[in-house]
Design a protein around this motif. Sequence first.
Motif, PDB file in Angstrom:
ATOM      1  N   VAL A  30       0.841  -1.200   0.000  1.00  0.00           N
ATOM      2  CA  VAL A  30       0.000   0.000   0.000  1.00  0.00           C
ATOM      3  C   VAL A  30       0.876   1.249   0.000  1.00  0.00           C
ATOM      4  O   VAL A  30       1.810   1.376   0.794  1.00  0.00           O
ATOM      5  N   GLY A  31       0.583   2.112  -0.959  1.00  0.00           N
ATOM      6  CA  GLY A  31       1.314   3.364  -1.085  1.00  0.00           C
ATOM      7  C   GLY A  31       2.647   3.235  -1.797  1.00  0.00           C
ATOM      8  O   GLY A  31       3.405   4.196  -1.868  1.00  0.00           O
ATOM      9  N   ARG A  32       2.926   2.059  -2.353  1.00  0.00           N
ATOM     10  CA  ARG A  32       4.220   1.844  -3.009  1.00  0.00           C
ATOM     11  C   ARG A  32       4.055   1.637  -4.509  1.00  0.00           C
ATOM     12  O   ARG A  32       3.034   1.179  -4.975  1.00  0.00           O
ATOM     13  N   LYS A  33       5.104   1.954  -5.225  1.00  0.00           N
ATOM     14  CA  LYS A  33       5.158   1.712  -6.660  1.00  0.00           C
ATOM     15  C   LYS A  33       5.634   0.276  -6.896  1.00  0.00           C
ATOM     16  O   LYS A  33       6.203  -0.359  -6.010  1.00  0.00           O
ATOM     17  N   TYR A  34       5.435  -0.180  -8.103  1.00  0.00           N
ATOM     18  CA  TYR A  34       5.814  -1.540  -8.478  1.00  0.00           C
ATOM     19  C   TYR A  34       7.281  -1.841  -8.118  1.00  0.00           C
ATOM     20  O   TYR A  34       7.587  -2.915  -7.599  1.00  0.00           O
ATOM     21  N   GLU A  35       8.172  -0.909  -8.390  1.00  0.00           N
ATOM     22  CA  GLU A  35       9.600  -1.117  -8.135  1.00  0.00           C
ATOM     23  C   GLU A  35       9.887  -1.434  -6.673  1.00  0.00           C
ATOM     24  O   GLU A  35      10.896  -2.060  -6.364  1.00  0.00           O
ATOM     25  N   ASP A  36       9.003  -1.000  -5.771  1.00  0.00           N
ATOM     26  CA  ASP A  36       9.211  -1.190  -4.340  1.00  0.00           C
ATOM     27  C   ASP A  36       8.527  -2.442  -3.793  1.00  0.00           C
ATOM     28  O   ASP A  36       8.601  -2.714  -2.599  1.00  0.00           O
ATOM     29  N   PHE A  37       7.870  -3.211  -4.659  1.00  0.00           N
ATOM     30  CA  PHE A  37       7.209  -4.442  -4.232  1.00  0.00           C
ATOM     31  C   PHE A  37       8.264  -5.505  -3.908  1.00  0.00           C
ATOM     32  O   PHE A  37       9.382  -5.462  -4.437  1.00  0.00           O
ATOM     33  N   PRO A  38       7.907  -6.490  -3.091  1.00  0.00           N
ATOM     34  CA  PRO A  38       8.824  -7.610  -2.842  1.00  0.00           C
ATOM     35  C   PRO A  38       9.210  -8.293  -4.161  1.00  0.00           C
ATOM     36  O   PRO A  38       8.386  -8.420  -5.071  1.00  0.00           O
ATOM     37  N   SER A  87       5.055  -3.077 -18.808  1.00  0.00           N
ATOM     38  CA  SER A  87       5.285  -1.981 -17.862  1.00  0.00           C
ATOM     39  C   SER A  87       3.967  -1.367 -17.390  1.00  0.00           C
ATOM     40  O   SER A  87       3.816  -1.016 -16.228  1.00  0.00           O
ATOM     41  N   ARG A  88       3.015  -1.259 -18.285  1.00  0.00           N
ATOM     42  CA  ARG A  88       1.704  -0.714 -17.898  1.00  0.00           C
ATOM     43  C   ARG A  88       0.961  -1.700 -16.989  1.00  0.00           C
ATOM     44  O   ARG A  88       0.318  -1.304 -16.022  1.00  0.00           O
ATOM     45  N   TYR A  89       1.044  -2.989 -17.291  1.00  0.00           N
ATOM     46  CA  TYR A  89       0.425  -4.012 -16.449  1.00  0.00           C
ATOM     47  C   TYR A  89       1.026  -3.976 -15.041  1.00  0.00           C
ATOM     48  O   TYR A  89       0.305  -4.051 -14.046  1.00  0.00           O
ATOM     49  N   GLN A  90       2.336  -3.828 -14.954  1.00  0.00           N
ATOM     50  CA  GLN A  90       3.009  -3.733 -13.659  1.00  0.00           C
ATOM     51  C   GLN A  90       2.497  -2.522 -12.882  1.00  0.00           C
ATOM     52  O   GLN A  90       2.221  -2.608 -11.680  1.00  0.00           O
ATOM     53  N   GLU A  91       2.391  -1.404 -13.565  1.00  0.00           N
ATOM     54  CA  GLU A  91       1.893  -0.177 -12.935  1.00  0.00           C
ATOM     55  C   GLU A  91       0.468  -0.381 -12.412  1.00  0.00           C
ATOM     56  O   GLU A  91       0.148  -0.007 -11.282  1.00  0.00           O
ATOM     57  N   LEU A  92      -0.383  -0.983 -13.231  1.00  0.00           N
ATOM     58  CA  LEU A  92      -1.777  -1.217 -12.823  1.00  0.00           C
ATOM     59  C   LEU A  92      -1.876  -2.247 -11.700  1.00  0.00           C
ATOM     60  O   LEU A  92      -2.684  -2.090 -10.790  1.00  0.00           O
ATOM     61  N   PHE A  93      -1.057  -3.282 -11.758  1.00  0.00           N
ATOM     62  CA  PHE A  93      -1.075  -4.286 -10.693  1.00  0.00           C
ATOM     63  C   PHE A  93      -0.679  -3.627  -9.369  1.00  0.00           C
ATOM     64  O   PHE A  93      -1.274  -3.888  -8.319  1.00  0.00           O
ATOM     65  N   ALA A  94       0.330  -2.768  -9.416  1.00  0.00           N
ATOM     66  CA  ALA A  94       0.756  -2.052  -8.205  1.00  0.00           C
ATOM     67  C   ALA A  94      -0.368  -1.177  -7.677  1.00  0.00           C
ATOM     68  O   ALA A  94      -0.574  -1.085  -6.458  1.00  0.00           O
ATOM     69  N   GLN A  95      -1.127  -0.543  -8.561  1.00  0.00           N
ATOM     70  CA  GLN A  95      -2.277   0.254  -8.124  1.00  0.00           C
ATOM     71  C   GLN A  95      -3.368  -0.642  -7.539  1.00  0.00           C
ATOM     72  O   GLN A  95      -3.981  -0.291  -6.529  1.00  0.00           O
ATOM     73  N   PHE A  96      -3.614  -1.777  -8.183  1.00  0.00           N
ATOM     74  CA  PHE A  96      -4.663  -2.702  -7.737  1.00  0.00           C
ATOM     75  C   PHE A  96      -4.442  -3.089  -6.278  1.00  0.00           C
ATOM     76  O   PHE A  96      -5.376  -3.097  -5.479  1.00  0.00           O
ATOM     77  N   LEU A  97      -3.194  -3.380  -5.916  1.00  0.00           N
ATOM     78  CA  LEU A  97      -2.890  -3.771  -4.535  1.00  0.00           C
ATOM     79  C   LEU A  97      -2.495  -2.591  -3.654  1.00  0.00           C
ATOM     80  O   LEU A  97      -2.771  -2.613  -2.461  1.00  0.00           O
ATOM     81  N   GLY A  98      -1.851  -1.595  -4.236  1.00  0.00           N
ATOM     82  CA  GLY A  98      -1.238  -0.548  -3.429  1.00  0.00           C
ATOM     83  C   GLY A  98      -2.041   0.713  -3.236  1.00  0.00           C
ATOM     84  O   GLY A  98      -1.703   1.536  -2.396  1.00  0.00           O
ATOM     85  N   ASP A  99      -3.114   0.891  -3.995  1.00  0.00           N
ATOM     86  CA  ASP A  99      -3.959   2.073  -3.852  1.00  0.00           C
ATOM     87  C   ASP A  99      -5.213   1.655  -3.094  1.00  0.00           C
ATOM     88  O   ASP A  99      -6.009   0.868  -3.589  1.00  0.00           O
ATOM     89  N   SER A 100      -5.386   2.164  -1.910  1.00  0.00           N
ATOM     90  CA  SER A 100      -6.499   1.715  -1.060  1.00  0.00           C
ATOM     91  C   SER A 100      -7.831   2.388  -1.391  1.00  0.00           C
ATOM     92  O   SER A 100      -8.846   2.060  -0.779  1.00  0.00           O
ATOM     93  N   SER A 101      -7.856   3.283  -2.377  1.00  0.00           N
ATOM     94  CA  SER A 101      -9.125   3.915  -2.736  1.00  0.00           C
ATOM     95  C   SER A 101      -9.995   2.943  -3.531  1.00  0.00           C
ATOM     96  O   SER A 101      -9.500   1.994  -4.140  1.00  0.00           O
ATOM     97  N   ASP A 102     -11.287   3.181  -3.528  1.00  0.00           N
ATOM     98  CA  ASP A 102     -12.242   2.313  -4.222  1.00  0.00           C
ATOM     99  C   ASP A 102     -12.382   2.650  -5.698  1.00  0.00           C
ATOM    100  O   ASP A 102     -13.123   1.972  -6.412  1.00  0.00           O
ATOM    101  N   ASN A 103     -11.687   3.669  -6.163  1.00  0.00           N
ATOM    102  CA  ASN A 103     -11.887   4.091  -7.544  1.00  0.00           C
ATOM    103  C   ASN A 103     -10.584   4.371  -8.302  1.00  0.00           C
ATOM    104  O   ASN A 103     -10.577   5.180  -9.209  1.00  0.00           O
ATOM    105  N   CYS A 104      -9.515   3.683  -7.955  1.00  0.00           N
ATOM    106  CA  CYS A 104      -8.277   3.862  -8.717  1.00  0.00           C
ATOM    107  C   CYS A 104      -8.468   3.268 -10.109  1.00  0.00           C
ATOM    108  O   CYS A 104      -9.361   2.452 -10.334  1.00  0.00           O
ATOM    109  N   GLN A 105      -7.651   3.667 -11.041  1.00  0.00           N
ATOM    110  CA  GLN A 105      -7.816   3.223 -12.421  1.00  0.00           C
ATOM    111  C   GLN A 105      -7.704   1.708 -12.559  1.00  0.00           C
ATOM    112  O   GLN A 105      -8.324   1.114 -13.432  1.00  0.00           O
ATOM    113  N   ALA A 106      -6.973   1.048 -11.692  1.00  0.00           N
ATOM    114  CA  ALA A 106      -6.678  -0.382 -11.835  1.00  0.00           C
ATOM    115  C   ALA A 106      -7.762  -1.316 -11.307  1.00  0.00           C
ATOM    116  O   ALA A 106      -7.597  -2.533 -11.367  1.00  0.00           O
ATOM    117  N   ILE A 107      -8.876  -0.801 -10.826  1.00  0.00           N
ATOM    118  CA  ILE A 107      -9.866  -1.691 -10.193  1.00  0.00           C
ATOM    119  C   ILE A 107     -10.388  -2.773 -11.127  1.00  0.00           C
ATOM    120  O   ILE A 107     -10.830  -3.819 -10.676  1.00  0.00           O
TER     121      ILE A 107
END
Length: 191
Positions: free
Chosen positions: A91-99, A163-183
Amino acid sequence: MAYSWDNRVAFVVRYLYDIDNNGYLDAHDFHCLALRTCVLEGKGDCSAARLQKYQHVMLSLWEEIAQLADFDKDGTITVEEFKQAVQNSCVGRKYEDFPQAMKAFIETNFRMIDINTDGVIGIEEYRYDCVQRMVLEDIKVIDDAFNSLLNDDDRRKGGLTLSRYQELFAQFLGDSSDNCQAIHLFGPLEL
């Protein structure tokens, strides 16, 4: 709400990791994920070398997830434990910062969806991925979900690049809002 962060993370457990559908994660799920990934990426072929590669990727992922999420050290990870680990690690992290192992899984997942191996997940591949795990009766719902993910650059490229899929996956898990683009990354979700 279907697109709440809690539901999105529960979706990842249920539809991406809990292969045996027993309601929790354990090493067995990741052994099965290795075989599934090998067969799907190979379009039915499962060479020993590729299977060994995916066994390494998936067991590394299991070990990393277990280290991050198996709080009671019982060899299983509940949905609640997984949510807590995602909260702590993503949460709150970009893809590069994921495990690291999670990043390897995300890249592998992209390759499984990219059936024609052109480096872009197009609408047909997205549809195929969605109907494999969801009960849907209207293609328009899937197409609308796909189109909601795309920005102008994605449209020019014909879909989602790695790269776009990675960005969206990071949003899917890392953005706690209910309306991020990756939902809609995995299609129209249910509760």
